[in-house]
Design a protein around this motif. Sequence first.
Motif: not given
Length: 330
Positions: A164-167, A186-195, A217-221
């Motif tokens: 996860l990353t957040a900005r 509003r923050f943008r949360i990104t999940n670049t992992g496969g889970a 979800d996996a691979n989503s933001d």
Amino acid sequence: MNEDVNDGTVGLANRRRILQGIAATGVTSALLAGPASARGNNGRGRGPHERCSCPEGASFLAKYDFVIDEEGCSFVLAEGEDVIEITDWDSKEEEPCEPVTIYYESPGYEIEQVCAFGGRDTDTDDDPDGVFDSDLTNPGGRQAAISNVTFCGSPVDETACPELTARYECTTYADEGDNFRRTGTRFRITNTGGAPASYDLAVANEPGDWRSALEIDANSDQGRVADASVPTAGLVFWACANGAPAGSRTWGAYKDANGFEDLEDWYEHVGSVALVPSAAPEDVNDDLLVVEVTNIPDGEPDEDIDGGDFPDMSQAAEENGWIACVKFDE
């Protein structure tokens, strides 16, 4: 996702209704679900055995027919692999073998679509969450029972870990007629992992905010709004079943490196003692992974914007990097 939780009382009542209904006809019920229901049952289904198609990118997993025979009524595997556990169902009033809602589990699989057939109608849920509440109708326009249900999805990679990353993304405002007042961030949360991940979001200052058990979800933001309208710092916490992957940082290590005693201490040092959110725990598990929210501008966004100027902030605020969400989304 729908966070409604079935506390089990509906399911217990439903089981009793089925037992009573079957006993009244002198037949012993065999209320089976999931893997157990797929064994040796050659009864009749409740209608044509149509099957829904799966969306692009999702694989067909299993189709279960609702079967009534001399032993009772149950969901029985008709096609695919027996990887879904239908743990219970709710039926029509006074109709114990007329299911309209299904409760299910899918350990090891991510379900991407559930589709039911009944009464010559189909009903699809593209955002499944463990409960499928059907909206089927028969040709006469009345509620129809589920004849069969199809599950689409894919196996979960048990070795994968969320990343996860957040900005900072933008600032939210409420319309007060001739004025717009700052309400949150509003923050943008990104999940670049496969889970997929369940995560917590901590935001410091005016006021501090705490959001727990958020899902991604996996691979989503996704965008997440916090009540903190002048954020000074933020943290995102989540767990990985396989431990901390290379390059990640745990909360315990983060505290040691920055001299924080606990989460409350973090709020007080990067935000304000008076604005520590009451909903936040004193601390979280040291083994949780953590990242800082990035891209938070200096200073603060305009508290109020005249209706004639909105969605533009003052030049000073925008030069620092603050932006109203309405303008960001244009």
